[in-house]
Design a protein around this motif. Structure first.
Motif, PDB file in Angstrom:
ATOM      1  N   PHE A 137       0.145  10.737 -35.299  1.00 51.55           N
ATOM      2  CA  PHE A 137      -0.220   9.357 -35.016  1.00 51.55           C
ATOM      3  C   PHE A 137      -1.137   9.397 -33.443  1.00 51.55           C
ATOM      4  CE2 PHE A 137       3.636   9.350 -36.207  1.00 51.55           C
ATOM      5  CZ  PHE A 137       3.728   8.042 -37.328  1.00 51.55           C
ATOM      6  N   GLY A 138      -1.556   8.941 -32.897  1.00 49.51           N
ATOM      7  CA  GLY A 138      -2.793   9.218 -31.978  1.00 49.51           C
ATOM      8  C   GLY A 138      -3.900   7.527 -31.436  1.00 49.51           C
ATOM      9  N   ALA A 139      -4.498   7.671 -30.379  1.00 49.29           N
ATOM     10  CA  ALA A 139      -5.717   6.575 -30.617  1.00 49.29           C
ATOM     11  C   ALA A 139      -6.897   6.937 -30.344  1.00 49.29           C
ATOM     12  CB  ALA A 139      -5.334   6.047 -29.143  1.00 49.29           C
ATOM     13  N   THR A 140      -7.777   5.216 -30.233  1.00 44.17           N
ATOM     14  CA  THR A 140      -9.411   5.563 -30.088  1.00 44.17           C
ATOM     15  C   THR A 140      -9.269   4.515 -28.874  1.00 44.17           C
ATOM     16  OG1 THR A 140      -8.736   3.363 -31.628  1.00 44.17           O
ATOM     17  CG2 THR A 140      -9.278   6.167 -32.269  1.00 44.17           C
ATOM     18  N   ALA A 141     -11.085   4.437 -28.344  1.00 48.22           N
ATOM     19  CA  ALA A 141     -10.686   3.786 -27.361  1.00 48.22           C
ATOM     20  C   ALA A 141     -12.638   3.241 -27.729  1.00 48.22           C
ATOM     21  CB  ALA A 141     -10.048   4.210 -25.816  1.00 48.22           C
ATOM     22  N   GLY A 142     -12.776   2.802 -26.926  1.00 43.73           N
ATOM     23  CA  GLY A 142     -14.473   2.486 -26.651  1.00 43.73           C
ATOM     24  C   GLY A 142     -14.849   1.244 -25.634  1.00 43.73           C
ATOM     25  N   LEU A 143     -16.336   1.719 -26.084  1.00 40.11           N
ATOM     26  CA  LEU A 143     -17.168   0.199 -24.418  1.00 40.11           C
ATOM     27  C   LEU A 143     -18.738   0.279 -25.331  1.00 40.11           C
ATOM     28  CD1 LEU A 143     -17.403   0.153 -20.749  1.00 40.11           C
ATOM     29  CD2 LEU A 143     -19.323   0.023 -22.476  1.00 40.11           C
ATOM     30  N   SER A 144     -18.742  -0.969 -25.465  1.00 39.97           N
ATOM     31  CA  SER A 144     -19.977  -1.635 -25.541  1.00 39.97           C
ATOM     32  C   SER A 144     -20.905  -2.066 -24.824  1.00 39.97           C
ATOM     33  CB  SER A 144     -20.425  -1.939 -26.670  1.00 39.97           C
ATOM     34  OG  SER A 144     -21.594  -2.463 -27.888  1.00 39.97           O
ATOM     35  N   TRP A 145     -21.498  -1.314 -23.923  1.00 41.01           N
ATOM     36  CA  TRP A 145     -22.401  -2.545 -23.016  1.00 41.01           C
ATOM     37  C   TRP A 145     -23.982  -2.951 -23.859  1.00 41.01           C
ATOM     38  CZ3 TRP A 145     -24.868   0.496 -18.490  1.00 41.01           C
ATOM     39  CH2 TRP A 145     -25.536  -0.464 -17.276  1.00 41.01           C
ATOM     40  N   THR A 146     -24.710  -4.268 -23.287  1.00 38.45           N
ATOM     41  CA  THR A 146     -25.931  -4.140 -23.665  1.00 38.45           C
ATOM     42  C   THR A 146     -26.154  -4.876 -22.654  1.00 38.45           C
ATOM     43  OG1 THR A 146     -25.473  -5.060 -25.887  1.00 38.45           O
ATOM     44  CG2 THR A 146     -27.825  -5.766 -25.153  1.00 38.45           C
ATOM     45  N   PRO A 147     -26.812  -3.812 -21.094  1.00 37.86           N
ATOM     46  CA  PRO A 147     -27.154  -4.074 -19.962  1.00 37.86           C
ATOM     47  C   PRO A 147     -28.999  -5.147 -19.951  1.00 37.86           C
ATOM     48  CG  PRO A 147     -28.341  -2.029 -20.369  1.00 37.86           C
ATOM     49  CD  PRO A 147     -27.547  -2.630 -21.650  1.00 37.86           C
ATOM     50  N   ARG A 148     -29.369  -4.680 -21.229  1.00 34.85           N
ATOM     51  CA  ARG A 148     -30.358  -6.224 -21.094  1.00 34.85           C
ATOM     52  C   ARG A 148     -30.807  -6.093 -22.277  1.00 34.85           C
ATOM     53  NH1 ARG A 148     -35.098  -3.308 -20.833  1.00 34.85           N
ATOM     54  NH2 ARG A 148     -35.099  -1.495 -21.144  1.00 34.85           N
ATOM     55  N   PRO A 149     -31.666  -7.330 -23.169  1.00 36.53           N
ATOM     56  CA  PRO A 149     -32.422  -7.356 -24.780  1.00 36.53           C
ATOM     57  C   PRO A 149     -32.764  -6.420 -24.822  1.00 36.53           C
ATOM     58  CG  PRO A 149     -32.503  -9.298 -22.638  1.00 36.53           C
ATOM     59  CD  PRO A 149     -32.209  -8.276 -21.622  1.00 36.53           C
ATOM     60  N   GLY A 150     -33.219  -5.725 -25.529  1.00 36.80           N
ATOM     61  CA  GLY A 150     -33.269  -4.832 -26.468  1.00 36.80           C
ATOM     62  C   GLY A 150     -32.800  -3.290 -26.271  1.00 36.80           C
ATOM     63  N   THR A 151     -32.140  -3.246 -25.297  1.00 35.90           N
ATOM     64  CA  THR A 151     -31.244  -1.662 -24.877  1.00 35.90           C
ATOM     65  C   THR A 151     -29.477  -2.068 -24.983  1.00 35.90           C
ATOM     66  OG1 THR A 151     -33.170  -0.932 -23.210  1.00 35.90           O
ATOM     67  CG2 THR A 151     -30.567  -0.278 -23.279  1.00 35.90           C
ATOM     68  N   ALA A 152     -28.734  -0.872 -25.919  1.00 31.74           N
ATOM     69  CA  ALA A 152     -27.522  -0.951 -25.979  1.00 31.74           C
ATOM     70  C   ALA A 152     -27.258   0.318 -25.637  1.00 31.74           C
ATOM     71  CB  ALA A 152     -27.215  -1.803 -27.215  1.00 31.74           C
ATOM     72  N   PHE A 153     -25.326   0.213 -25.317  1.00 31.73           N
ATOM     73  CA  PHE A 153     -25.169   2.274 -24.865  1.00 31.73           C
ATOM     74  C   PHE A 153     -23.725   1.715 -25.669  1.00 31.73           C
ATOM     75  CE2 PHE A 153     -22.312   4.512 -22.403  1.00 31.73           C
ATOM     76  CZ  PHE A 153     -23.154   5.708 -22.424  1.00 31.73           C
ATOM     77  N   GLY A 154     -23.152   2.689 -26.033  1.00 32.67           N
ATOM     78  CA  GLY A 154     -21.694   2.505 -25.963  1.00 32.67           C
ATOM     79  C   GLY A 154     -21.462   3.951 -25.922  1.00 32.67           C
ATOM     80  N   ILE A 155     -19.626   4.439 -26.086  1.00 22.96           N
ATOM     81  CA  ILE A 155     -19.160   5.156 -26.030  1.00 22.96           C
ATOM     82  C   ILE A 155     -17.572   5.175 -26.003  1.00 22.96           C
ATOM     83  CG2 ILE A 155     -18.173   4.582 -23.333  1.00 22.96           C
ATOM     84  CD1 ILE A 155     -18.442   7.969 -23.270  1.00 22.96           C
ATOM     85  N   GLY A 156     -17.167   6.199 -27.168  1.00 24.02           N
ATOM     86  CA  GLY A 156     -16.197   5.403 -27.966  1.00 24.02           C
ATOM     87  C   GLY A 156     -15.309   7.719 -27.789  1.00 24.02           C
ATOM     88  N   TYR A 157     -14.031   7.490 -27.901  1.00 28.11           N
ATOM     89  CA  TYR A 157     -13.167   8.573 -27.936  1.00 28.11           C
ATOM     90  C   TYR A 157     -12.129   8.361 -29.330  1.00 28.11           C
ATOM     91  CZ  TYR A 157      -9.689  11.305 -25.797  1.00 28.11           C
ATOM     92  OH  TYR A 157      -8.518  12.027 -25.971  1.00 28.11           O
ATOM     93  N   ARG A 158     -11.880   9.178 -30.004  1.00 27.57           N
ATOM     94  CA  ARG A 158     -10.500   9.429 -31.215  1.00 27.57           C
ATOM     95  C   ARG A 158      -9.860  10.046 -29.796  1.00 27.57           C
ATOM     96  NH1 ARG A 158     -11.499   7.332 -35.255  1.00 27.57           N
ATOM     97  NH2 ARG A 158     -10.037   8.322 -36.495  1.00 27.57           N
ATOM     98  N   SER A 159      -8.757  10.288 -29.736  1.00 30.38           N
ATOM     99  CA  SER A 159      -7.682  11.254 -29.315  1.00 30.38           C
ATOM    100  C   SER A 159      -7.205  12.366 -29.930  1.00 30.38           C
ATOM    101  CB  SER A 159      -6.584  10.846 -28.711  1.00 30.38           C
ATOM    102  OG  SER A 159      -5.886  10.144 -30.481  1.00 30.38           O
ATOM    103  N   ALA A 160      -6.981  13.352 -29.889  1.00 28.67           N
ATOM    104  CA  ALA A 160      -5.636  14.717 -31.091  1.00 28.67           C
ATOM    105  C   ALA A 160      -5.726  14.097 -31.429  1.00 28.67           C
ATOM    106  CB  ALA A 160      -5.972  15.249 -29.693  1.00 28.67           C
TER     107      ALA A 160
END
Length: 439
Positions: free
Chosen positions: A207-230
């Motif tokens: 068993f483990g966990a996952t987490a993430g963030l998705s951010w669109t600071p302005r039109p045409g730009t998108a950023f994301g970061i995700g994590y999958r645990s051990a």
């Protein structure tokens, strides 16, 4: 936990299919070490550039926030056909045997699936079914020089990942999830270093966990970061070593156990619009393979009693890194074209490489397309070719580093891979977002 019976395993696969619309992967691994990257036909067309952004449903594997990537209810089914070409050639073998292994990997299908459901204008539920780790290597020539070290290496996994995503603002989404994973490992070698060879099969749930963030600071730009645990496994199963010299030539048969922790992973993705029709995507992935270390297989035999470390897999990997760059072009209202390139640093080095898994650094080149058949149905296609560096192998004992002047095997592996991917996406409709869109 003992090895699952055939009926119990079939039941587990059926449950996974019902929940996520996917079966497990059985494949030679085509990410670093024995990880499986083929989780999305959409991103396959760009060498997985931007996979961590979280703006499409199949990004859920890398970023839990992707459960909120589409309003209403949506499902996706992805499949990748992997066609490897891999061979090991020995230049020195103290124990004899043929010089060439023949092809050590067969073609395989890797399915995955994703679904989401919008509960409110901010809250979304998601479910992903994948196989994040998988490996099958077995030489056509089972009497080749490396057979005493390893003949079959088989890693089988199923991962069910329920997620929750929440839109804090129209621009910022966060997500978390759980991992429920089944892992089965089977290893065997031929006669030579032990008179009659040895084999082990072990399994467990983790068993483990996952987490993430998705951010669109302005039109045409998108950023994301995700994590999958051990995910940690207390593997248990069966072990057999035939004609073991240290035990008077007797057979050692008994129950076995081993601790294994599959690595955690961080993925970063970026999407930037260059024009109204062209987007540039980039990705970075770090996998914490260095935590794996050596795996000791302990055995309890009805004849000889406890035999600690009856088998030790000295993996001793380094961390893995993946860098990718892609471009997407809206050719028409219904058709999108894409391409990508990536470079992967393998966690397996010359000092730790063995015939179990002759992995090496590699370059990815990819092409892909999406065809929107209707407002509800779309199809993704992707093709990748992987160029792998030649892999030097030197061993002085089974699964141990080579010591100067005491090598029992010196060899070189050559590999390349073709991967064809496809997906079917369906929008079931339902709720629409009520948050104000980004201006």
């Amino acid at each position: 936990m003992h090895i699952l019976s055939g009926n119990r395993l079939k039941l587990w696969v059926s449950v996974a299919a019902v929940l996520g619309g996917s079966a497990a992967a059985i494949s030679a691994a085509h990410a670093g070490a024995f990880a499986v990257r083929e989780q999305s036909a959409y991103y396959a067309g760009m060498s997985y550039a931007g996979a961590g952004v979280g703006d499409t449903l199949s990004s859920m594997y890398w970023n839990s926030a992707a459960a909120a990537a589409a309003p209403g209810m949506n499902t996706e089914t992805h499949v990748a056909l992997i066609i490897p070409d891999s061979e090991i050639t020995a230049s020195f073998a103290a124990l004899g045997g043929a010089a060439e292994s023949g092809d050590i990997a067969d073609a395989a299908l890797v399915p995955s699936s994703y679904a989401n459901y919008q509960v409110t204008d901010r809250l979304y539920l998601g479910l992903a079914t994948n196989s994040g780790f998988g490996l099958v290597t077995k030489p056509d020539n089972t009497s080749w020089a490396g057979a005493p070290i390893a003949i079959t290496s088989d890693v089988f996994s199923i991962n069910i990942n329920p997620t929750i995503a929440y839109k804090l603002t129209p621009e910022l989404t966060i997500g978390v999830g759980a991992q429920i994973e089944y892992l089965d490992i089977r290893l065997n070698n031929g006669p030579g270093l032990t008179a009659g060879g040895r084999s082990a099969e072990l399994d467990d749930f983790g068993f483990g966990a996952t987490a993430g963030l998705s951010w669109t600071p302005r039109p045409g730009t998108a950023f994301g970061i995700g994590y999958r645990s051990a995910v940690n496994f207390d593997l248990e199963g069966d072990y057999a070593a035939l004609g073991v010299g240290a035990l008077g030539g007797a057979n050692l048969i008994g129950s076995s156990s081993a601790d294994l922790t599959l690595p955690d992973m961080v993925t970063i993705g970026l999407r930037q619009a260059l024009t109204d029709r062209v987007d540039l995507l980039a990705g970075f992935e770090w996998t914490n393979w260095s935590r794996v270390g050596s795996i000791a297989v302990d055995v309890v035999s009805t004849t000889f009693g406890p035999v600690p470390a009856a088998e030790t897999l000295r993996l001793d990997y380094e961390d893995g890194y993946f860098y990718s760059l892609g471009v997407e072009y809206d050719y028409s209202h219904s058709t999108t074209l894409r391409a990508g390139i990536a470079y992967e640093e393998s966690p397996i080095t010359d000092e730790t490489r063995s015939v179990l898994l002759p992995d090496a650094n590699r370059i990815w080149l990819s092409l892909g397309a999406t065809y929107k058949y209707s407002e509800k149905i779309s199809i993704d296609l992707g093709y990748s070719h992987i160029f792998a560096e030649d892999a030097d192998i030197c061993r002085s004992a089974p699964n141990s580093p080579c010591s100067e002047g005491a090598a029992i095997l010196i060899a070189e592996g050559e590999s390349s891979v073709d991967i064809v991917s496809a997906s079917f996406k369906y929008k079931w409709g339902g709720a629409d977002p009520y948050l104000e869109p980004l201006k």
